[in-house]
Design a protein around this motif. Structure first.
Motif, PDB file in Angstrom:
ATOM      1  N   LEU A 301       1.391   6.619  -7.723  1.00 15.65           N
ATOM      2  CA  LEU A 301       1.942   7.957  -7.878  1.00 15.65           C
ATOM      3  C   LEU A 301       3.343   7.941  -8.477  1.00 15.65           C
ATOM      4  O   LEU A 301       3.693   8.789  -9.293  1.00 15.65           O
ATOM      5  CB  LEU A 301       1.947   8.677  -6.526  1.00 15.65           C
ATOM      6  CG  LEU A 301       2.140  10.187  -6.583  1.00 15.65           C
ATOM      7  CD1 LEU A 301       1.048  10.872  -7.395  1.00 15.65           C
ATOM      8  CD2 LEU A 301       2.187  10.769  -5.178  1.00 15.65           C
ATOM      9  N   TYR A 302       4.172   6.974  -8.079  1.00 17.33           N
ATOM     10  CA  TYR A 302       5.525   6.883  -8.636  1.00 17.33           C
ATOM     11  C   TYR A 302       5.723   5.670  -9.529  1.00 17.33           C
ATOM     12  O   TYR A 302       6.684   5.615 -10.285  1.00 17.33           O
ATOM     13  CB  TYR A 302       6.556   6.840  -7.499  1.00 17.33           C
ATOM     14  CG  TYR A 302       6.906   8.209  -6.971  1.00 17.33           C
ATOM     15  CD1 TYR A 302       7.782   9.044  -7.670  1.00 17.33           C
ATOM     16  CD2 TYR A 302       6.367   8.680  -5.779  1.00 17.33           C
ATOM     17  CE1 TYR A 302       8.112  10.304  -7.187  1.00 17.33           C
ATOM     18  CE2 TYR A 302       6.687   9.941  -5.291  1.00 17.33           C
ATOM     19  CZ  TYR A 302       7.556  10.740  -6.004  1.00 17.33           C
ATOM     20  OH  TYR A 302       7.874  11.986  -5.530  1.00 17.33           O
ATOM     21  N   ASN A 303       4.818   4.705  -9.454  1.00 16.06           N
ATOM     22  CA  ASN A 303       4.925   3.508 -10.292  1.00 16.06           C
ATOM     23  C   ASN A 303       3.725   3.395 -11.223  1.00 16.06           C
ATOM     24  O   ASN A 303       3.247   2.296 -11.502  1.00 16.06           O
ATOM     25  CB  ASN A 303       5.026   2.257  -9.406  1.00 16.06           C
ATOM     26  CG  ASN A 303       6.284   2.270  -8.547  1.00 16.06           C
ATOM     27  OD1 ASN A 303       7.376   2.443  -9.069  1.00 16.06           O
ATOM     28  ND2 ASN A 303       6.110   2.115  -7.247  1.00 16.06           N
ATOM     29  N   GLY A 304       3.276   4.523 -11.704  1.00 15.17           N
ATOM     30  CA  GLY A 304       2.138   4.564 -12.608  1.00 15.17           C
ATOM     31  C   GLY A 304       2.237   5.790 -13.495  1.00 15.17           C
ATOM     32  O   GLY A 304       3.212   6.565 -13.416  1.00 15.17           O
ATOM     33  N   PRO A 305       1.231   6.037 -14.304  1.00  8.88           N
ATOM     34  CA  PRO A 305       1.317   7.105 -15.305  1.00  8.88           C
ATOM     35  C   PRO A 305       1.315   8.514 -14.729  1.00  8.88           C
ATOM     36  O   PRO A 305       1.537   9.472 -15.473  1.00  8.88           O
ATOM     37  CB  PRO A 305       0.089   6.855 -16.182  1.00  8.88           C
ATOM     38  CG  PRO A 305      -0.863   6.093 -15.317  1.00  8.88           C
ATOM     39  CD  PRO A 305       0.003   5.240 -14.440  1.00  8.88           C
ATOM     40  N   ILE A 332      13.856   9.715 -12.371  1.00  8.20           N
ATOM     41  CA  ILE A 332      12.421   9.585 -12.096  1.00  8.20           C
ATOM     42  C   ILE A 332      11.592  10.227 -13.203  1.00  8.20           C
ATOM     43  O   ILE A 332      10.650   9.628 -13.732  1.00  8.20           O
ATOM     44  CB  ILE A 332      12.089  10.217 -10.730  1.00  8.20           C
ATOM     45  CG1 ILE A 332      12.722   9.396  -9.607  1.00  8.20           C
ATOM     46  CG2 ILE A 332      10.571  10.317 -10.532  1.00  8.20           C
ATOM     47  CD1 ILE A 332      12.691  10.085  -8.263  1.00  8.20           C
ATOM     48  N   ILE A 333      11.952  11.450 -13.579  1.00 11.75           N
ATOM     49  CA  ILE A 333      11.150  12.170 -14.561  1.00 11.75           C
ATOM     50  C   ILE A 333      11.260  11.534 -15.944  1.00 11.75           C
ATOM     51  O   ILE A 333      10.252  11.370 -16.658  1.00 11.75           O
ATOM     52  CB  ILE A 333      11.555  13.654 -14.593  1.00 11.75           C
ATOM     53  CG1 ILE A 333      11.149  14.320 -13.264  1.00 11.75           C
ATOM     54  CG2 ILE A 333      10.894  14.376 -15.766  1.00 11.75           C
ATOM     55  CD1 ILE A 333      11.553  15.768 -13.149  1.00 11.75           C
ATOM     56  N   ASN A 390      13.628   6.558  -0.187  1.00 15.15           N
ATOM     57  CA  ASN A 390      12.658   7.642  -0.342  1.00 15.15           C
ATOM     58  C   ASN A 390      11.234   7.068  -0.419  1.00 15.15           C
ATOM     59  O   ASN A 390      10.294   7.623   0.160  1.00 15.15           O
ATOM     60  CB  ASN A 390      12.958   8.446  -1.607  1.00 15.15           C
ATOM     61  CG  ASN A 390      12.039   9.642  -1.778  1.00 15.15           C
ATOM     62  OD1 ASN A 390      12.300  10.725  -1.275  1.00 15.15           O
ATOM     63  ND2 ASN A 390      10.946   9.446  -2.502  1.00 15.15           N
ATOM     64  N   GLY A 391      11.085   5.951  -1.109  1.00 10.08           N
ATOM     65  CA  GLY A 391       9.779   5.310  -1.210  1.00 10.08           C
ATOM     66  C   GLY A 391       9.226   4.869   0.129  1.00 10.08           C
ATOM     67  O   GLY A 391       8.007   4.868   0.341  1.00 10.08           O
ATOM     68  N   ASN A 398       1.382   8.771   0.008  1.00 10.61           N
ATOM     69  CA  ASN A 398       1.235   8.978  -1.435  1.00 10.61           C
ATOM     70  C   ASN A 398      -0.201   8.963  -1.947  1.00 10.61           C
ATOM     71  O   ASN A 398      -0.510   9.569  -2.968  1.00 10.61           O
ATOM     72  CB  ASN A 398       2.032   7.913  -2.212  1.00 10.61           C
ATOM     73  CG  ASN A 398       3.529   8.121  -2.146  1.00 10.61           C
ATOM     74  OD1 ASN A 398       4.014   9.056  -1.525  1.00 10.61           O
ATOM     75  ND2 ASN A 398       4.275   7.239  -2.781  1.00 10.61           N
ATOM     76  N   PHE A 399      -1.092   8.267  -1.262  1.00  8.63           N
ATOM     77  CA  PHE A 399      -2.452   8.111  -1.774  1.00  8.63           C
ATOM     78  C   PHE A 399      -3.341   9.316  -1.513  1.00  8.63           C
ATOM     79  O   PHE A 399      -4.381   9.487  -2.159  1.00  8.63           O
ATOM     80  CB  PHE A 399      -3.109   6.878  -1.135  1.00  8.63           C
ATOM     81  CG  PHE A 399      -3.454   7.046   0.325  1.00  8.63           C
ATOM     82  CD1 PHE A 399      -4.698   7.524   0.707  1.00  8.63           C
ATOM     83  CD2 PHE A 399      -2.528   6.726   1.311  1.00  8.63           C
ATOM     84  CE1 PHE A 399      -5.008   7.696   2.049  1.00  8.63           C
ATOM     85  CE2 PHE A 399      -2.836   6.886   2.650  1.00  8.63           C
ATOM     86  CZ  PHE A 399      -4.080   7.377   3.024  1.00  8.63           C
ATOM     87  N   VAL A 400      -2.973  10.186  -0.562  1.00  7.48           N
ATOM     88  CA  VAL A 400      -3.914  11.165  -0.012  1.00  7.48           C
ATOM     89  C   VAL A 400      -4.405  12.151  -1.063  1.00  7.48           C
ATOM     90  O   VAL A 400      -5.614  12.405  -1.194  1.00  7.48           O
ATOM     91  CB  VAL A 400      -3.286  11.893   1.194  1.00  7.48           C
ATOM     92  CG1 VAL A 400      -4.249  12.948   1.736  1.00  7.48           C
ATOM     93  CG2 VAL A 400      -2.938  10.897   2.290  1.00  7.48           C
TER      94      VAL A 400
END
Length: 601
Positions: A301-305, A332-333, A390-391, A398-400
């Motif tokens: 979610l945060y380390n992917g596309p 981040i963005i 935050n991570g 994050n996966f849900v």
């Protein structure tokens, strides 16, 4: 006297006893002005506008509790449109004033709810901690040194502080669950697509979910039911599909030793172990499962596309206003620029591969129970290391949405010093929203952690979520068997329990039956009639008690199917039509309790 936490049942009971929406609004205004956290709201509904909304509600629906959320105050995360109030997404330069309500806001207003204001958030809903806003950082209601959780920071604090009965958040990575955990609340995170996102500023449009913060599971579910439903204006909107879980012998997946990570927070780890024991004591079978494929999906979610979706949501604005972004949010963005279309497809392939691996784990369990957040931090610590810490909050959240699951976050106690709250989240397959609710409610009640800042509050019986197949039989009562009425002992003395206070649909009439002791009403179904609905109670009785109870009902009363205002039906008291000839009609009073009260005026 209203309680410290404005839960749904307490507010409804106050209205039934004569409180008016205008009087409640005045109390809410006083509480908001006295709130000790100035960062909760970005924009409050102007006092006179809120008063007018209360007056307009009574003009539209005069009878107390005549709508599902009649006079219920709620707050709205400021990335959801409310007509007439500015939407900022916590970025002043982005501000606009919408002419129309978001679809779900329109549904809540139609149900009688009153918007008290727009709440603070991590800018553009990017973060799980609540410190990324130029409007300040809302704090934990238990210790102002600690973060409130985000991105739905102000919404959680508004409910936990007793300013609103419920509040709306949004959840991409856990923003509707982590703030609930940090403020001793329930967080209802629906299946993606169940609640429409029309009129909501997207973070990651394909996985965003609007959520509910509430004091109890029952309150949150009641609000979700008003909001949900297909909306063609949202390309990701979906109709609900059937999904059930076993009525007994639930298999609950929990973390094993290899995948446990609490970042040194031993108190939270101990509370997670206590929650596991609590689930076991409530009849669940505990099954350790392999969290690895879920964790790998969470990292996407945060380390992917999927980060590129955050850029897609604001690409035009950031091109001209990059300096108006919070520095961490901008980092981040803008990090999305390193992903191209190939990376997007590769990310999708990896997610689906991980989904196949999770099916092996789902074959072992019916639901998962995970820490909502494995730890918490002070505002100072978070600002010193904003991305890594935050991570940590998102490790188990994050996966849900990436997998399309339903989830309910619930309180699970306080740390050793009784200082900071901890929570767990029950996670089920898509559309398990209703199926998760009864066990989540039992877990919350069993821990006795209260609601919001009132950790000693007893959870109201009227908000209890009845288990779908616990052997109890529901029955609707309308008169002398209501709580506090002369025949209520026939229910309580038979092992009955109050399920909820609600209303009939609008095609029923109520009469005072002559020559009855104690006085009794007669409820008549008249399909072509239209009123505001009548206040009733639904109770649950053991099967043998139900049989005895029904056998003793005197003519002209009997039991038949009664339709409630939410469209559901339940067995309840009805009267034969001949008995109302010449009887006094009291439909306009809205219910038997109002009639009895009118006799003493």
């Amino acid at each position: 006297m209203l309680p410290e936490i404005l839960d749904l049942s307490s507010v409804r009971a106050a209205y039934a006893q004569g409180l008016t929406p205008l009087e409640l609004v005045e109390e809410v205004i006083v509480r908001c002005e006295a709130a000790d956290d100035p960062a909760i709201f970005i924009t409050r509904t102007p006092d006179d506008e809120l008063r007018n909304a209360a007056r307009e509600l009574v003009a539209r629906a005069p009878q107390p509790n005549s709508l599902p959320l009649w006079g219920i105050p709620f707050a709205v995360k400021d990335n959801i449109d409310v007509a007439g109030l500015p939407t900022t997404a916590a970025c002043p330069a982005y501000e606009y004033r919408p002419e129309a309500d978001a679809t779900l806001i329109a549904r809540l207003k139609a149900a009688g709810a009153l918007v008290i204001g727009k709440t603070n958030l991590d800018q553009f809903a990017t973060g799980l901690n609540g410190t990324r806003s130029p409007y300040g950082a809302p704090r934990s209601v238990f210790d102002k040194a600690y973060v409130s959780g985000g991105s739905s920071s102000g919404s959680a604090v508004a409910v936990a502080s007793g300013l609103a009965t419920f509040a709306l958040g949004t959840d991409t990575a856990g923003s509707g669950r982590v703030p609930a955990s940090f403020n001793n609340l329930v967080g209802i995170k629906p299946t993606p697509g169940l609640v429409p996102n029309t009129g909501v500023i997207p973070a990651c449009r394909s996985v965003d979910v609007v959520t509910v913060f509430a004091g109890t599971v029952g309150d949150g579910i009641a609000v979700r039911k008003v909001m949900e439903g297909y909306d063609a204006g949202d390309p990701f909107s979906r109709e609900a599909e059937p999904c059930t879980l076993p009525a007994s012998g639930l298999r609950i997946g929990v973390l094993d030793g290899a995948e446990r990570e609490f970042y040194g927070n031993k108190a939270y780890e101990a509370l997670y172990d206590a929650a596991i024991e609590r689930a076991k004591s409530l009849g669940a079978t505990i099954v350790p499962f392999d969290y690895a494929p879920f964790r790998e999906a969470a990292e996407l979610l945060y380390n992917g596309p999927w980060v590129a979706e955050r850029l897609a949501a604001v690409k035009d604005f950031i091109a001209t206003n990059a300096d108006d972004f919070d520095p961490t949010v901008r980092t981040i963005i803008e990090g999305a620029r390193r992903y191209d279309a190939v990376a997007a497809f590769e990310g999708r392939y990896k997610l689906e591969s991980l989904r196949q691996k999770t099916k092996v784990e789902w074959n072992k369990v019916d639901m998962l129970m995970l820490p909502t957040s494995p730890t918490t931090y002070t505002v100072e610590d978070m600002l010193a290391d904003p991305i890594a810490k935050n991570g940590h909050f998102g490790r188990y959240t994050n996966f849900v949405n990436l997998f399309g699951y339903a989830a309910i976050a619930i309180p699970a106690g306080f740390d050793i010093a009784g200082h900071l709250p901890f929570g767990v989240t029950l996670i089920g397959p898509a559309f398990a929203d209703e199926a998760l609710a009864s066990f989540a409610d039992r877990m919350h009640r069993d821990v006795a952690a209260g609601m919001g800042k009132d950790r000693l509050a007893a959870l109201p019986e009227a908000s209890r979520v009845v288990e779908p197949d616990d052997g109890m039989i529901p029955i609707m009562v309308v008169g002398a068997h209501l709580t506090g009425m002369p025949l209520n002992h026939e229910l309580t003395g038979s092992g009955g329990r109050l399920v909820r206070i609600c209303r009939t649909s609008n095609d029923y009439r109520l009469f005072v039956l002559p020559d009855t002791t104690p006085p009794k009403p007669g409820l008549i179904h008249e399909p072509d009639y239209e009123a505001a609905g009548l206040e009733v109670e639904v109770w649950a009785l053991p099967p043998d008690a139900f049989g005895r109870f029904v056998a003793n009902i005197p003519a002209p009363l009997g039991i038949g199917k009664v339709t409630l205002d939410d469209g559901s039906s339940v067995s309840g008291f009805l009267c034969e039509a001949y008995a109302i000839a010449g009887a006094q009609e009291i439909t306009a009073l809205g219910g038997w309790r109002s009639y009895i009260r009118s006799l003493s005026v």
